[in-house]
Motif scaffolding. Structure first.
Motif, PDB file in Angstrom:
ATOM      1  N   THR A  51       0.978  -1.288  -0.001  1.00 47.76           N
ATOM      2  CA  THR A  51      -0.215  -0.115   0.010  1.00 47.76           C
ATOM      3  C   THR A  51       0.796   1.260  -0.021  1.00 47.76           C
ATOM      4  OG1 THR A  51      -0.258   0.012   2.476  1.00 47.76           O
ATOM      5  CG2 THR A  51      -1.692  -1.203   1.194  1.00 47.76           C
ATOM      6  N   VAL A  52       0.118   2.461  -0.332  1.00 46.98           N
ATOM      7  CA  VAL A  52       0.910   3.706  -0.410  1.00 46.98           C
ATOM      8  C   VAL A  52       1.543   4.058   1.122  1.00 46.98           C
ATOM      9  CG1 VAL A  52       0.198   4.441  -2.338  1.00 46.98           C
ATOM     10  CG2 VAL A  52      -1.203   4.759  -0.429  1.00 46.98           C
ATOM     11  N   GLU A  53       0.696   3.784   1.934  1.00 49.05           N
ATOM     12  CA  GLU A  53       0.950   4.254   3.384  1.00 49.05           C
ATOM     13  C   GLU A  53       2.242   3.432   3.987  1.00 49.05           C
ATOM     14  OE1 GLU A  53      -2.835   1.535   3.854  1.00 49.05           O
ATOM     15  OE2 GLU A  53      -2.020   2.868   2.364  1.00 49.05           O
ATOM     16  N   GLN A  54       2.221   2.157   3.513  1.00 49.97           N
ATOM     17  CA  GLN A  54       3.107   1.274   3.902  1.00 49.97           C
ATOM     18  C   GLN A  54       4.696   1.845   3.118  1.00 49.97           C
ATOM     19  OE1 GLN A  54       2.743  -2.724   2.853  1.00 49.97           O
ATOM     20  NE2 GLN A  54       1.242  -3.196   4.141  1.00 49.97           N
ATOM     21  N   ALA A  55       4.319   2.143   1.725  1.00 56.05           N
ATOM     22  CA  ALA A  55       5.611   2.911   1.222  1.00 56.05           C
ATOM     23  C   ALA A  55       6.072   4.170   2.117  1.00 56.05           C
ATOM     24  CB  ALA A  55       5.191   3.178  -0.175  1.00 56.05           C
ATOM     25  N   ALA A  56       4.975   4.938   2.527  1.00 55.61           N
ATOM     26  CA  ALA A  56       5.568   6.350   2.949  1.00 55.61           C
ATOM     27  C   ALA A  56       6.323   5.913   4.343  1.00 55.61           C
ATOM     28  CB  ALA A  56       4.299   7.175   3.163  1.00 55.61           C
ATOM     29  N   GLU A  57       5.600   4.963   5.107  1.00 53.54           N
ATOM     30  CA  GLU A  57       5.811   4.743   6.381  1.00 53.54           C
ATOM     31  C   GLU A  57       7.429   4.046   6.245  1.00 53.54           C
ATOM     32  OE1 GLU A  57       6.168   5.129  10.245  1.00 53.54           O
ATOM     33  OE2 GLU A  57       4.165   5.337   9.451  1.00 53.54           O
ATOM     34  N   SER A  58       7.513   3.298   5.252  1.00 52.66           N
ATOM     35  CA  SER A  58       9.013   2.263   5.469  1.00 52.66           C
ATOM     36  C   SER A  58      10.189   3.323   4.882  1.00 52.66           C
ATOM     37  CB  SER A  58       8.788   1.157   4.450  1.00 52.66           C
ATOM     38  OG  SER A  58       8.279   1.574   3.191  1.00 52.66           O
ATOM     39  N   LEU A  59       9.682   4.411   4.246  1.00 56.17           N
ATOM     40  CA  LEU A  59      10.636   5.533   4.019  1.00 56.17           C
ATOM     41  C   LEU A  59      11.543   6.138   5.162  1.00 56.17           C
ATOM     42  CD1 LEU A  59       9.602   6.949   0.753  1.00 56.17           C
ATOM     43  CD2 LEU A  59      11.530   5.617   1.039  1.00 56.17           C
ATOM     44  N   ARG A  60      10.814   6.317   6.339  1.00 56.95           N
ATOM     45  CA  ARG A  60      10.937   6.932   7.545  1.00 56.95           C
ATOM     46  C   ARG A  60      12.253   6.610   8.195  1.00 56.95           C
ATOM     47  NH1 ARG A  60       6.894   8.673  12.119  1.00 56.95           N
ATOM     48  NH2 ARG A  60       6.452  10.654  10.839  1.00 56.95           N
ATOM     49  N   PRO A  61      12.457   5.403   8.585  1.00 55.14           N
ATOM     50  CA  PRO A  61      13.567   4.968   9.293  1.00 55.14           C
ATOM     51  C   PRO A  61      14.760   4.613   8.349  1.00 55.14           C
ATOM     52  CG  PRO A  61      12.268   3.106   8.978  1.00 55.14           C
ATOM     53  CD  PRO A  61      11.348   4.322   8.343  1.00 55.14           C
ATOM     54  N   LEU A  62      14.639   4.685   6.976  1.00 59.53           N
ATOM     55  CA  LEU A  62      15.470   4.547   5.993  1.00 59.53           C
ATOM     56  C   LEU A  62      16.049   5.715   5.660  1.00 59.53           C
ATOM     57  CD1 LEU A  62      14.189   1.440   4.184  1.00 59.53           C
ATOM     58  CD2 LEU A  62      16.089   1.668   6.022  1.00 59.53           C
ATOM     59  N   ALA A  63      15.387   6.898   5.124  1.00 59.72           N
ATOM     60  CA  ALA A  63      15.550   8.067   4.447  1.00 59.72           C
ATOM     61  C   ALA A  63      15.132   9.144   5.245  1.00 59.72           C
ATOM     62  CB  ALA A  63      14.901   7.883   3.000  1.00 59.72           C
ATOM     63  N   GLY A  64      14.558   9.123   6.589  1.00 55.58           N
ATOM     64  CA  GLY A  64      14.462  10.345   7.374  1.00 55.58           C
ATOM     65  C   GLY A  64      12.876  11.107   7.022  1.00 55.58           C
ATOM     66  N   ASP A  65      12.581  11.724   7.870  1.00 51.13           N
ATOM     67  CA  ASP A  65      11.488  12.340   7.714  1.00 51.13           C
ATOM     68  C   ASP A  65      11.251  13.073   6.751  1.00 51.13           C
ATOM     69  OD1 ASP A  65      10.802  11.421  10.421  1.00 51.13           O
ATOM     70  OD2 ASP A  65      11.187  12.942  11.425  1.00 51.13           O
ATOM     71  N   ALA A  66      12.229  13.837   6.165  1.00 51.96           N
ATOM     72  CA  ALA A  66      12.091  14.612   4.735  1.00 51.96           C
ATOM     73  C   ALA A  66      11.462  13.587   3.766  1.00 51.96           C
ATOM     74  CB  ALA A  66      13.367  15.423   4.467  1.00 51.96           C
ATOM     75  N   ALA A  67      12.068  12.543   3.471  1.00 53.69           N
ATOM     76  CA  ALA A  67      11.491  11.791   2.669  1.00 53.69           C
ATOM     77  C   ALA A  67      10.322  11.386   2.718  1.00 53.69           C
ATOM     78  CB  ALA A  67      12.466  10.634   2.255  1.00 53.69           C
ATOM     79  N   TYR A  68       9.984  10.842   3.953  1.00 49.14           N
ATOM     80  CA  TYR A  68       8.517  10.487   4.382  1.00 49.14           C
ATOM     81  C   TYR A  68       7.610  11.598   4.117  1.00 49.14           C
ATOM     82  CZ  TYR A  68       4.868   9.489   7.880  1.00 49.14           C
ATOM     83  OH  TYR A  68       3.852   9.223   8.533  1.00 49.14           O
ATOM     84  N   TRP A  69       7.634  12.586   4.463  1.00 50.52           N
ATOM     85  CA  TRP A  69       6.632  13.598   4.500  1.00 50.52           C
ATOM     86  C   TRP A  69       6.492  14.080   2.914  1.00 50.52           C
ATOM     87  CZ3 TRP A  69       3.435  16.290   7.659  1.00 50.52           C
ATOM     88  CH2 TRP A  69       3.431  15.886   9.160  1.00 50.52           C
ATOM     89  N   LEU A  70       7.750  14.308   2.277  1.00 51.03           N
ATOM     90  CA  LEU A  70       7.389  14.458   0.795  1.00 51.03           C
ATOM     91  C   LEU A  70       6.629  13.527   0.203  1.00 51.03           C
ATOM     92  CD1 LEU A  70      11.254  15.570  -0.106  1.00 51.03           C
ATOM     93  CD2 LEU A  70       9.141  17.126   0.027  1.00 51.03           C
ATOM     94  N   PHE A  71       6.959  12.209   0.440  1.00 50.85           N
ATOM     95  CA  PHE A  71       6.222  11.017  -0.302  1.00 50.85           C
ATOM     96  C   PHE A  71       4.895  10.960   0.162  1.00 50.85           C
ATOM     97  CE2 PHE A  71       5.045   6.688  -1.175  1.00 50.85           C
ATOM     98  CZ  PHE A  71       5.890   6.307  -2.471  1.00 50.85           C
ATOM     99  N   ALA A  72       4.462  11.312   1.416  1.00 53.91           N
ATOM    100  CA  ALA A  72       3.221  11.458   1.850  1.00 53.91           C
ATOM    101  C   ALA A  72       2.371  12.336   1.324  1.00 53.91           C
ATOM    102  CB  ALA A  72       2.948  11.235   3.449  1.00 53.91           C
ATOM    103  N   VAL A  73       2.955  13.675   1.163  1.00 54.73           N
ATOM    104  CA  VAL A  73       2.378  14.788   0.570  1.00 54.73           C
ATOM    105  C   VAL A  73       1.965  14.376  -0.827  1.00 54.73           C
ATOM    106  CG1 VAL A  73       2.346  17.397   0.083  1.00 54.73           C
ATOM    107  CG2 VAL A  73       3.038  16.294   2.236  1.00 54.73           C
ATOM    108  N   GLY A  74       3.072  13.859  -1.543  1.00 54.45           N
ATOM    109  CA  GLY A  74       2.913  13.725  -2.837  1.00 54.45           C
ATOM    110  C   GLY A  74       1.796  12.747  -3.295  1.00 54.45           C
ATOM    111  N   VAL A  75       1.619  11.852  -2.329  1.00 51.38           N
ATOM    112  CA  VAL A  75       0.374  10.871  -2.605  1.00 51.38           C
ATOM    113  C   VAL A  75      -0.942  11.512  -2.474  1.00 51.38           C
ATOM    114  CG1 VAL A  75      -0.924   8.953  -1.247  1.00 51.38           C
ATOM    115  CG2 VAL A  75       1.525   8.821  -1.639  1.00 51.38           C
TER     116      VAL A  75
END
Length: 422
Positions: A272-296
């Motif tokens: 799911t897209v939420e899994q994609a956004a959540e899984s990015l956080r520990p690996l790429a940091g909050d910036a990537a997580y928030w960018l991905f989530a807002v993009g969705v």
């Protein structure tokens, strides 16, 4: 300083000229598409990057044909089908398109709701889904086409966030280049399923209908009567090419993000897209997580009006009902009622036991079955002088269109086989 102003002015002029092609291409990268591309990158690393490179000319060729049909005939794809082809073909497309598009809408709404919950955990995903549905329905009904088109065009900029994420950490660009140019194919069920899903997501039938109808809407809003000539068709082609390039560029970077962050981080299953956004956080940091989530969320707001609008155009042209995003509700009641029904049905999928992933699978199957038939019809229309006059296909368009037909037919057969073989 003057050079910078000149460049900015030229860019703004070019941006203003961009129209249906940009919106169509950008809407292809909807939340369900994001889930598909993310799953491809997470499962197989960079081995599916080449699909973005290969599908670009194919998407551009088919969408250019659809746009040309709208320009030359003054009708959408459904109207042209109705006028020149047997009714059973039209009704068959309607039967397949309705459930596929509704399921796609449902998957997108669910994805937006889930990501909204990730950003604001205290609010349930269902509330976000309802909020987004109501907001979209109000906007589509209340605002005229020109304002909707302007908003949709600027929403396309949200997709640029996916171009930022991979640059937040070190990349091996030589390996990326190799995987982009040299196709890697694994002859196993899971890999072939991902390839079929990517094709169904990038070359989606609803975009064919939307592209043609949006060209007709653009004609209606010109101050002078449009005379279709070589200059007009070349401008349209540039618009379509830019839109499809933008779409595939975003697709490329989503696969790249998942392939370099999730795959290398040991996360190979993202449903799911939420899994994609959540899984990015520990690996790429909050910036990537928030960018991905807002993009969705941004892509959902862009894609759902296109999905519901496409379905409404199909129905209204089939039954000669008043249509058009430029008309007020009381001037085109059936058109807006169909949009409302499609959004409500899409939202209801979250409450009747159909998961977003199931909706994506079902819609992909239906898209996969209808795409080859529609592409064959589009090719036939664009080579018919009685319909297109002097604007029939050139050799390059027929070669690309023929290859797309072959590829999508193979994908449809593979899709059926994979479902039977389960």
């Amino acid at each position: 300083m003057n050079k910078q102003k000149t460049r900015a002015y030229k860019f703004l002029r070019y941006w203003k000229k961009l129209g249906p092609g940009l919106i169509t291409g950008s809407s292809d990268d909807d939340p369900s598409g994001i889930a598909t591309y993310t799953q491809a990158g997470a499962a197989y690393g960079l081995n599916t990057l080449w699909t973005a490179f290969i599908t670009f000319p194919l998407m551009a060729a088919i969408q250019e044909m659809c746009a040309r049909i709208g320009l030359v005939t003054g009708h959408g794809l459904t109207g042209t089908l109705k006028k020149h082809y047997a009714r059973p073909v039209l009704y068959l497309m309607l039967v397949f398109s309705f459930p596929a598009i509704v399921m796609n809408i449902g998957a997108d709404i669910a994805g937006m709701g889930a990501v909204g919950n990730l950003l604001f955990p205290s609010i349930e995903p269902g509330y976000f889904s309802v909020l987004f549905t109501v907001m979209l329905l109000f906007s589509i009904i209340y605002f005229p086409y020109q304002k909707i088109a302007a908003v949709l065009k600027y929403l396309c900029a949200v997709l640029l966030v996916y171009l930022i994420v991979p640059f937040l950490y070190k990349q091996d660009w030589l390996t990326i280049l190799k995987d982009t140019i040299v196709p890697t194919i694994q002859f196993n069920k899971n890999y072939l399923t991902v390839l079929v899903a990517i094709l169904g997501t990038t070359i989606s039938p609803y975009l064919f209908f939307w592209q043609a109808n949006m060209e007709v809407e653009e004609i209606k809003h010109r101050k002078k009567k449009l005379i279709v000539n070589k200059r007009v068709t070349e401008e349209m082609k540039r618009d379509v090419d830019f839109g499809m390039f933008f779409s595939n560029l975003v697709m490329f970077f989503i696969i790249l993000t998942a392939g370099t962050v999730l795959f290398k981080g040991g996360i190979h299953q993202v449903d799911t897209v939420e899994q994609a956004a959540e899984s990015l956080r520990p690996l790429a940091g909050d910036a990537a997580y928030w960018l991905f989530a807002v993009g969705v969320i941004g892509t959902g707001l862009l894609a759902i009006p296109v999905l519901s609008g496409s379905l409404s155009y199909i129905f209204c042209e089939t039954f000669d009902w008043e249509e058009g995003l430029d008309k007020k509700f009381n001037e085109a009641r059936p058109f807006y009622i169909i949009i409302a029904i499609s959004l409500i049905l899409g939202l209801s999928l979250n409450y009747i036991g159909i998961t977003p992933i199931q909706a994506l699978v079902y819609s992909a199957i239906l898209y996969g079955l209808t795409a080859p038939v529609l592409i064959a019809i589009i090719l036939h229309i664009c080579n018919n002088k009685k319909i297109m006059g002097d604007f029939t296909n050139k050799r390059t368009a027929n070669i690309l269109g023929g290859f797309t037909l072959l590829l999508m037919t193979t994908a449809a057969v593979t899709l059926i086989y994979l479902q039977i073989a389960q």
